[in-house]
Design a protein around this motif. Structure first.
Motif, PDB file in Angstrom:
ATOM      1  N   LYS A  25       0.829  -1.208   0.000  1.00 12.09           N
ATOM      2  CA  LYS A  25       0.000   0.000   0.000  1.00 12.09           C
ATOM      3  C   LYS A  25       0.864   1.258   0.000  1.00 12.09           C
ATOM      4  CE  LYS A  25      -3.725  -2.233   2.641  1.00 12.09           C
ATOM      5  NZ  LYS A  25      -4.502  -2.196   3.902  1.00 12.09           N
ATOM      6  N   TYR A  26       2.054   1.144   0.594  1.00 15.25           N
ATOM      7  CA  TYR A  26       2.925   2.311   0.712  1.00 15.25           C
ATOM      8  C   TYR A  26       3.680   2.616  -0.577  1.00 15.25           C
ATOM      9  CZ  TYR A  26       1.948   2.620   5.674  1.00 15.25           C
ATOM     10  OH  TYR A  26       1.308   2.782   6.878  1.00 15.25           O
ATOM     11  N   SER A  27       3.453   1.829  -1.600  1.00  9.57           N
ATOM     12  CA  SER A  27       4.036   2.140  -2.901  1.00  9.57           C
ATOM     13  C   SER A  27       2.958   2.268  -3.971  1.00  9.57           C
ATOM     14  CB  SER A  27       5.031   1.044  -3.319  1.00  9.57           C
ATOM     15  OG  SER A  27       4.380  -0.205  -3.467  1.00  9.57           O
ATOM     16  N   CYS A  62      11.342   3.976   9.003  1.00  6.32           N
ATOM     17  CA  CYS A  62      11.384   4.526   7.631  1.00  6.32           C
ATOM     18  C   CYS A  62      10.452   3.812   6.675  1.00  6.32           C
ATOM     19  CB  CYS A  62      12.809   4.465   7.099  1.00  6.32           C
ATOM     20  SG  CYS A  62      13.435   2.772   6.870  1.00  6.32           S
ATOM     21  N   GLY A  63      10.035   2.591   6.997  1.00  8.91           N
ATOM     22  CA  GLY A  63       9.103   1.866   6.151  1.00  8.91           C
ATOM     23  C   GLY A  63       9.596   1.678   4.736  1.00  8.91           C
ATOM     24  N   SER A  64       8.766   2.039   3.773  1.00  8.99           N
ATOM     25  CA  SER A  64       9.087   1.847   2.362  1.00  8.99           C
ATOM     26  C   SER A  64       9.934   2.973   1.784  1.00  8.99           C
ATOM     27  CB  SER A  64       7.792   1.711   1.554  1.00  8.99           C
ATOM     28  OG  SER A  64       7.030   2.898   1.651  1.00  8.99           O
ATOM     29  N   THR A  85      10.681  -6.357   7.616  1.00 15.25           N
ATOM     30  CA  THR A  85      11.443  -6.752   6.423  1.00 15.25           C
ATOM     31  C   THR A  85      10.619  -6.503   5.156  1.00 15.25           C
ATOM     32  OG1 THR A  85      10.657  -9.029   6.701  1.00 15.25           O
ATOM     33  CG2 THR A  85      12.808  -8.489   7.624  1.00 15.25           C
ATOM     34  N   ALA A  86       9.291  -6.659   5.250  1.00 16.07           N
ATOM     35  CA  ALA A  86       8.438  -6.431   4.085  1.00 16.07           C
ATOM     36  C   ALA A  86       8.502  -4.979   3.638  1.00 16.07           C
ATOM     37  CB  ALA A  86       6.997  -6.829   4.407  1.00 16.07           C
ATOM     38  N   MET A  87       8.479  -4.060   4.588  1.00 12.49           N
ATOM     39  CA  MET A  87       8.555  -2.643   4.246  1.00 12.49           C
ATOM     40  C   MET A  87       9.921  -2.301   3.663  1.00 12.49           C
ATOM     41  SD  MET A  87       5.647  -1.099   4.902  1.00 12.49           S
ATOM     42  CE  MET A  87       5.633   0.562   5.537  1.00 12.49           C
ATOM     43  N   LEU A  88      10.973  -2.836   4.237  1.00  9.44           N
ATOM     44  CA  LEU A  88      12.315  -2.561   3.721  1.00  9.44           C
ATOM     45  C   LEU A  88      12.506  -3.165   2.333  1.00  9.44           C
ATOM     46  CD1 LEU A  88      14.499  -3.022   6.928  1.00  9.44           C
ATOM     47  CD2 LEU A  88      13.797  -0.883   5.855  1.00  9.44           C
ATOM     48  N   ASP A  89      11.862  -4.302   2.080  1.00  4.43           N
ATOM     49  CA  ASP A  89      11.931  -4.903   0.738  1.00  4.43           C
ATOM     50  C   ASP A  89      11.312  -3.969  -0.294  1.00  4.43           C
ATOM     51  OD1 ASP A  89      13.256  -7.170   1.545  1.00  4.43           O
ATOM     52  OD2 ASP A  89      11.436  -8.404   1.714  1.00  4.43           O
ATOM     53  N   VAL A  90      10.199  -3.333   0.078  1.00  2.57           N
ATOM     54  CA  VAL A  90       9.567  -2.375  -0.830  1.00  2.57           C
ATOM     55  C   VAL A  90      10.508  -1.195  -1.076  1.00  2.57           C
ATOM     56  CG1 VAL A  90       7.664  -0.733  -1.105  1.00  2.57           C
ATOM     57  CG2 VAL A  90       7.215  -3.021  -0.219  1.00  2.57           C
ATOM     58  N   ALA A  91      11.162  -0.741  -0.005  1.00  2.00           N
ATOM     59  CA  ALA A  91      12.109   0.369  -0.152  1.00  2.00           C
ATOM     60  C   ALA A  91      13.249  -0.010  -1.094  1.00  2.00           C
ATOM     61  CB  ALA A  91      12.664   0.771   1.212  1.00  2.00           C
TER      62      ALA A  91
END
Length: 282
Positions: A25-27, A62-64, A85-91
């Motif tokens: 959702k954050y992307s 920092c999330g995404s 880890t899911a948010m950092l993967d999006v980042a």
């Protein structure tokens, strides 16, 4: 927040709540991206960084990397810390410019003393007020976080946290641990009389006696709710947390546009919907 909505931090630990589905959702959610960017812009403004100077900043939770994108646009370098880890993967997929670190803020910040020129955090701090494990003590985790953050910041700089406090007791818990760790500062409340636009920013100083910034919306509010709560060496009560339902719309938009104009940024012309005549652009 409506009473029918369950607070995210009540549904489970942050590394569980921010799974792959939530992280996407954050992307992909344009409204979510817009809100995150607006809050990041305000947090950076409250940092009061030197004009025209690239700074080295820490983004906690920092999330995404949406907040980091804004830091990059402003010419700053940054490090982001997040437990998901899911948010950092999006980042990583988004190829953000900052350096990313997987970590639990409640276990402290693993940086050398004086590393950063400032810190921002958007919608993360309230998670430390919940005990997700038997071994978790919110006061201890908050103190561990604030004391290690204080050490990692250069003296005379600021840390700004946008947060969603559940109640006044939670705010007092957070600020008391920040004071114990050495910070001074206080709470800046933007649009205190608006149920929708109201935002809480904990603005902390490392050393010195900084002047607490003024909350937005004070010119148009009836001042029934305080838009500043300052503390420096003693505990304080956060009263009048609820506020009154009020206007957001035009006042919020016009004040934001004026701030951006003062910063020399390009701003769309005013229209009849913002209640003012168009200004000539030279």
């Amino acid at each position: 927040m409506a009473s029918s909505c369950r607070r995210p931090e009540h549904t489970g630990p942050p590394d569980v709540f921010y799974n792959e589905e939530e992280a996407k959702k954050y992307s992909q959610n344009s409204r979510m991206i817009e809100i995150q960017t607006q809050m990041s812009e305000r947090a950076v403004e409250l940092l009061n960084l030197p004009e025209g100077q690239a700074c080295y900043l820490l983004d906690v939770g920092c999330g995404s990397g949406l907040s980091g994108d804004y830091l990059t646009e402003e010419g700053h370098h940054w490090v982001g810390v997040d437990i998901s880890t899911a948010m950092l993967d999006v980042a990583l997929d988004r190829e953000v410019e900052g350096d990313l670190l997987l970590g639990d803020m409640g276990q402290g910040m693993p940086f050398r003393p004086g590393t950063f020129d400032g810190c921002i955090s958007i919608s993360a701090l309230q998670w430390l007020c919940n005990a997700d494990k038997r071994s978790h003590s919110p006061p201890k985790r908050l103190y561990t976080f604030f004391s290690t953050l204080y050490s990692s910041l250069a003296r005379g700089c600021r840390a700004v946290f946008q947060l969603y406090p559940e109640n006044s007791e939670q705010l007092e818990l957070i600020t008391s641990q920040a004071m114990r760790a050495g910070f001074t500062g206080g709470m800046v409340v933007d649009y205190p009389n608006s149920s929708k636009a109201k935002k809480f920013f904990l603005c902390l100083f490392t050393g010195g006696t900084g002047v607490l910034p003024k909350g937005l919306g004070s010119e148009t509010s009836d001042r029934t709710v305080a838009n500043q709560v300052q503390y420096s060496g003693q505990r304080c009560r956060f009263n009048n947390m609820k506020g009154k339902s009020a206007k957001k719309g035009r006042d919020w938009i016009m004040e934001k546009k004026e701030r951006r104009r003062r910063q020399g940024k390009e701003v769309r012309p005013d229209t009849k919907y913002t209640g003012r005549q168009r200004r000539p652009h030279f």
